[in-house]
Design a protein around this motif. Sequence first.
Motif, PDB file in Angstrom:
ATOM      1  N   ALA A 268     -24.126  12.063 -25.498  1.00 17.97           N
ATOM      2  CA  ALA A 268     -22.985  11.276 -25.037  1.00 17.97           C
ATOM      3  C   ALA A 268     -21.697  12.088 -25.056  1.00 17.97           C
ATOM      4  CB  ALA A 268     -22.831  10.025 -25.901  1.00 17.97           C
ATOM      5  N   GLU A 269     -21.586  13.019 -25.985  1.00 16.81           N
ATOM      6  CA  GLU A 269     -20.394  13.851 -26.057  1.00 16.81           C
ATOM      7  C   GLU A 269     -20.370  14.900 -24.952  1.00 16.81           C
ATOM      8  OE1 GLU A 269     -19.977  15.493 -29.936  1.00 16.81           O
ATOM      9  OE2 GLU A 269     -19.757  13.544 -30.926  1.00 16.81           O
ATOM     10  N   ASN A 270     -21.541  15.259 -24.446  1.00 20.60           N
ATOM     11  CA  ASN A 270     -21.619  16.253 -23.374  1.00 20.60           C
ATOM     12  C   ASN A 270     -22.654  15.807 -22.335  1.00 20.60           C
ATOM     13  OD1 ASN A 270     -21.340  18.582 -21.864  1.00 20.60           O
ATOM     14  ND2 ASN A 270     -22.709  19.792 -23.163  1.00 20.60           N
ATOM     15  N   PRO A 271     -22.378  14.708 -21.615  1.00 22.35           N
ATOM     16  CA  PRO A 271     -23.369  14.170 -20.677  1.00 22.35           C
ATOM     17  C   PRO A 271     -23.644  15.077 -19.486  1.00 22.35           C
ATOM     18  CG  PRO A 271     -21.270  13.010 -20.468  1.00 22.35           C
ATOM     19  CD  PRO A 271     -21.156  13.899 -21.664  1.00 22.35           C
ATOM     20  N   GLU A 272     -22.743  16.056 -19.243  1.00 19.21           N
ATOM     21  CA  GLU A 272     -22.952  16.954 -18.105  1.00 19.21           C
ATOM     22  C   GLU A 272     -24.215  17.794 -18.245  1.00 19.21           C
ATOM     23  OE1 GLU A 272     -20.096  16.672 -19.788  1.00 19.21           O
ATOM     24  OE2 GLU A 272     -18.992  15.493 -18.267  1.00 19.21           O
ATOM     25  N   GLN A 273     -24.757  17.867 -19.463  1.00 21.67           N
ATOM     26  CA  GLN A 273     -25.987  18.644 -19.663  1.00 21.67           C
ATOM     27  C   GLN A 273     -27.219  17.921 -19.115  1.00 21.67           C
ATOM     28  OE1 GLN A 273     -27.329  18.670 -23.986  1.00 21.67           O
ATOM     29  NE2 GLN A 273     -25.398  17.535 -24.197  1.00 21.67           N
ATOM     30  N   ILE A 274     -27.061  16.643 -18.731  1.00 19.06           N
ATOM     31  CA  ILE A 274     -28.180  15.864 -18.203  1.00 19.06           C
ATOM     32  C   ILE A 274     -28.200  15.990 -16.684  1.00 19.06           C
ATOM     33  CG2 ILE A 274     -29.265  13.606 -18.113  1.00 19.06           C
ATOM     34  CD1 ILE A 274     -27.494  12.816 -20.533  1.00 19.06           C
ATOM     35  N   PRO A 275     -29.240  16.556 -16.098  1.00 22.67           N
ATOM     36  CA  PRO A 275     -29.288  16.681 -14.637  1.00 22.67           C
ATOM     37  C   PRO A 275     -29.354  15.312 -13.963  1.00 22.67           C
ATOM     38  CG  PRO A 275     -30.908  18.117 -15.695  1.00 22.67           C
ATOM     39  CD  PRO A 275     -30.392  17.186 -16.752  1.00 22.67           C
ATOM     40  N   GLU A 276     -28.621  15.158 -12.896  1.00 20.09           N
ATOM     41  CA  GLU A 276     -28.626  13.904 -12.143  1.00 20.09           C
ATOM     42  C   GLU A 276     -29.617  14.007 -10.981  1.00 20.09           C
ATOM     43  OE1 GLU A 276     -24.296  13.819 -11.473  1.00 20.09           O
ATOM     44  OE2 GLU A 276     -24.298  11.913 -12.563  1.00 20.09           O
ATOM     45  N   LYS A 277     -30.834  14.345 -11.328  1.00 21.35           N
ATOM     46  CA  LYS A 277     -31.881  14.525 -10.317  1.00 21.35           C
ATOM     47  C   LYS A 277     -33.192  13.970 -10.838  1.00 21.35           C
ATOM     48  CE  LYS A 277     -30.009  18.857  -8.406  1.00 21.35           C
ATOM     49  NZ  LYS A 277     -30.292  20.300  -8.172  1.00 21.35           N
ATOM     50  N   GLY A 278     -34.028  13.495  -9.916  1.00 19.89           N
ATOM     51  CA  GLY A 278     -35.390  13.103 -10.265  1.00 19.89           C
ATOM     52  C   GLY A 278     -35.500  11.723 -10.873  1.00 19.89           C
ATOM     53  N   GLU A 279     -36.716  11.209 -10.901  1.00 21.44           N
ATOM     54  CA  GLU A 279     -36.970   9.906 -11.510  1.00 21.44           C
ATOM     55  C   GLU A 279     -37.007  10.063 -13.029  1.00 21.44           C
ATOM     56  OE1 GLU A 279     -40.448   8.269  -9.741  1.00 21.44           O
ATOM     57  OE2 GLU A 279     -39.553   8.158  -7.746  1.00 21.44           O
ATOM     58  N   ILE A 280     -36.409   9.092 -13.725  1.00 23.79           N
ATOM     59  CA  ILE A 280     -36.157   9.255 -15.161  1.00 23.79           C
ATOM     60  C   ILE A 280     -36.739   8.102 -15.966  1.00 23.79           C
ATOM     61  CG2 ILE A 280     -34.333   9.284 -16.911  1.00 23.79           C
ATOM     62  CD1 ILE A 280     -32.598  10.775 -14.863  1.00 23.79           C
ATOM     63  N   VAL A 281     -37.418   8.463 -17.054  1.00 28.73           N
ATOM     64  CA  VAL A 281     -37.822   7.499 -18.076  1.00 28.73           C
ATOM     65  C   VAL A 281     -37.046   7.854 -19.338  1.00 28.73           C
ATOM     66  CG1 VAL A 281     -39.717   6.468 -19.369  1.00 28.73           C
ATOM     67  CG2 VAL A 281     -40.126   7.378 -17.071  1.00 28.73           C
ATOM     68  N   LEU A 282     -36.434   6.854 -19.931  1.00 27.80           N
ATOM     69  CA  LEU A 282     -35.592   7.040 -21.104  1.00 27.80           C
ATOM     70  C   LEU A 282     -36.289   6.411 -22.310  1.00 27.80           C
ATOM     71  CD1 LEU A 282     -32.696   8.116 -21.683  1.00 27.80           C
ATOM     72  CD2 LEU A 282     -31.866   5.812 -21.245  1.00 27.80           C
ATOM     73  N   ILE A 283     -36.511   7.198 -23.358  1.00 26.27           N
ATOM     74  CA  ILE A 283     -37.112   6.690 -24.596  1.00 26.27           C
ATOM     75  C   ILE A 283     -36.071   6.744 -25.698  1.00 26.27           C
ATOM     76  CG2 ILE A 283     -39.079   6.793 -26.157  1.00 26.27           C
ATOM     77  CD1 ILE A 283     -40.014   6.657 -23.321  1.00 26.27           C
ATOM     78  N   ILE A 284     -35.779   5.581 -26.286  1.00 26.49           N
ATOM     79  CA  ILE A 284     -34.808   5.492 -27.375  1.00 26.49           C
ATOM     80  C   ILE A 284     -35.568   5.210 -28.663  1.00 26.49           C
ATOM     81  CG2 ILE A 284     -32.752   4.311 -28.230  1.00 26.49           C
ATOM     82  CD1 ILE A 284     -32.474   3.301 -25.236  1.00 26.49           C
ATOM     83  N   GLY A 285     -35.445   6.086 -29.629  1.00 30.88           N
ATOM     84  CA  GLY A 285     -36.155   5.912 -30.883  1.00 30.88           C
ATOM     85  C   GLY A 285     -35.538   4.831 -31.746  1.00 30.88           C
ATOM     86  N   PRO A 286     -36.284   4.356 -32.742  1.00 32.10           N
ATOM     87  CA  PRO A 286     -35.735   3.360 -33.686  1.00 32.10           C
ATOM     88  C   PRO A 286     -34.549   3.946 -34.428  1.00 32.10           C
ATOM     89  CG  PRO A 286     -38.074   3.816 -34.126  1.00 32.10           C
ATOM     90  CD  PRO A 286     -37.636   4.766 -33.085  1.00 32.10           C
ATOM     91  N   SER A 287     -33.688   3.064 -34.931  1.00 31.13           N
ATOM     92  CA  SER A 287     -32.466   3.528 -35.589  1.00 31.13           C
ATOM     93  C   SER A 287     -32.754   4.209 -36.915  1.00 31.13           C
ATOM     94  CB  SER A 287     -31.515   2.351 -35.812  1.00 31.13           C
ATOM     95  OG  SER A 287     -32.069   1.462 -36.770  1.00 31.13           O
ATOM     96  N   GLY A 288     -33.832   3.791 -37.579  1.00 28.95           N
ATOM     97  CA  GLY A 288     -34.123   4.360 -38.889  1.00 28.95           C
ATOM     98  C   GLY A 288     -33.311   3.733 -39.992  1.00 28.95           C
ATOM     99  N   ARG A 289     -32.451   2.759 -39.632  1.00 27.32           N
ATOM    100  CA  ARG A 289     -31.635   2.085 -40.647  1.00 27.32           C
ATOM    101  C   ARG A 289     -32.329   0.822 -41.110  1.00 27.32           C
ATOM    102  NH1 ARG A 289     -27.729   3.021 -36.658  1.00 27.32           N
ATOM    103  NH2 ARG A 289     -27.649   0.787 -36.155  1.00 27.32           N
ATOM    104  N   GLU A 290     -32.074   0.453 -42.355  1.00 22.85           N
ATOM    105  CA  GLU A 290     -32.600  -0.794 -42.874  1.00 22.85           C
ATOM    106  C   GLU A 290     -31.901  -1.959 -42.198  1.00 22.85           C
ATOM    107  OE1 GLU A 290     -35.114  -1.128 -44.972  1.00 22.85           O
ATOM    108  OE2 GLU A 290     -35.318   1.050 -44.965  1.00 22.85           O
ATOM    109  N   GLU A 291     -32.587  -3.098 -42.143  1.00 22.27           N
ATOM    110  CA  GLU A 291     -32.011  -4.272 -41.493  1.00 22.27           C
ATOM    111  C   GLU A 291     -30.694  -4.668 -42.155  1.00 22.27           C
ATOM    112  OE1 GLU A 291     -33.383  -8.792 -40.232  1.00 22.27           O
ATOM    113  OE2 GLU A 291     -34.853  -7.328 -40.913  1.00 22.27           O
ATOM    114  N   GLU A 292     -30.664  -4.563 -43.469  1.00 24.40           N
ATOM    115  CA  GLU A 292     -29.422  -4.868 -44.183  1.00 24.40           C
ATOM    116  C   GLU A 292     -28.605  -3.587 -44.267  1.00 24.40           C
ATOM    117  OE1 GLU A 292     -28.386  -7.813 -45.150  1.00 24.40           O
ATOM    118  OE2 GLU A 292     -30.203  -8.719 -44.340  1.00 24.40           O
TER     119      GLU A 292
END
Length: 280
Positions: free
Chosen positions: A204-228
Motif C-alpha cells: 500500500a505504501e508503494n502500489p506502483e510496484q504492482i503491475p496493472e496487467k493481466g487477470e488477478i487473484v488476490l489472496i488475503i491472509g488471516p490477521s493473526g490477531r486474537e478476536e479480543e
Amino acid sequence: MKGKLIVIPTPIGNLGDLTFRALEALKTVDLLLCEDTRHTVKLLHHYGIRVPLMSYHKFNEKERTEQIARRMEKGEFIGLVSDAGMPGVSDPGEILIRELIRKELAVEVLPGASAVTTALVGSGLPIASFLFLGFLSGDKRARKEQWNRILTAKESVVLYESPRRIRKTVVQLYEALGDRPIAICRELTKLHEEYIRGNLSALAENPEQIPEKGEIVLIIGPSGREEERADPKEALEEALRDMPLSQAVKAVAKETGLPRNELYETAVRMKEEETDGCDS
C-alpha cells in the motif's frame, strides 16, 4: 430420453491444461453455451473442433435458461463453458444449473482448471479453509459489508480484481483491514505468471510496484490477531500528544496492524470527548 447439461471447465491461460474429458465433451455436445463465442472459438480452433455455439452470459442468462431446458427435454446434450475456468464461479452458469436441478434435468460437472485453487496453493498462505468473495462490489454499501466480512474472517480470503483497480484496492484494503499477509497472483498458467507475496502495508505504501496487467487473484491472509484485541486508545493518546490526528492514526496503524479506518474513528471520538470535557 432427456438430455444433459455438461459443465466444462476450460484453461485459465495455458491451452494445454484442457482435460481429456473436457476435450471429448466439447467434441460431442449438440450445442455449446459460451460466455463469449469469440473467445471460445479460439479454443475450439486450437483443437480442431466444430460445434454449434450459443451465447450465454449475464445479460441473457435468464431468458436463455428456459430455452435451454426445453432443448434438454427433447434429448439434447448441451455443454456450458465460460471464458476461462469453471463456469458458475463468478461466471454465468449458476442460474441455469439451479433451474435445471429444480426441473430434475441432469447436470454433470467435469473437474478442471480453477484460478481460485491454483492461486491458493501458490500463495503460500494458510488454505485449510478459505472465504471466496469473487469480485468486490462497486456499490459502496455492499463493498463495506465485504470489508467487514474480510475483517472478521479467521481464514484466508480470495478475491478477483481488475488490473485497472488493483493498486487502489490494495490501498483501500490496508486502510480498512490494517496489515495482513497478501499474495497477488497474476497471469496464472501463462508465460508471464507472477506471484507478488508480502504485506498489505508494504504494497500500500508503494502500489506502483504492482503491475496493472493481466487477470488477478488476490489472496488475503488471516490477521493473526486474537478476536479480543488490545484497546488502541493508549497508543493513540500517546501519538496525539506529538502529532496531528492523521499522522497519529498512520503511526498507530503501522505499529499495531489495526485498520486505519477503525483507528481514525476512535481518534475522532477521543478528540470529541476531550472537547466535551473541556466545555463542561
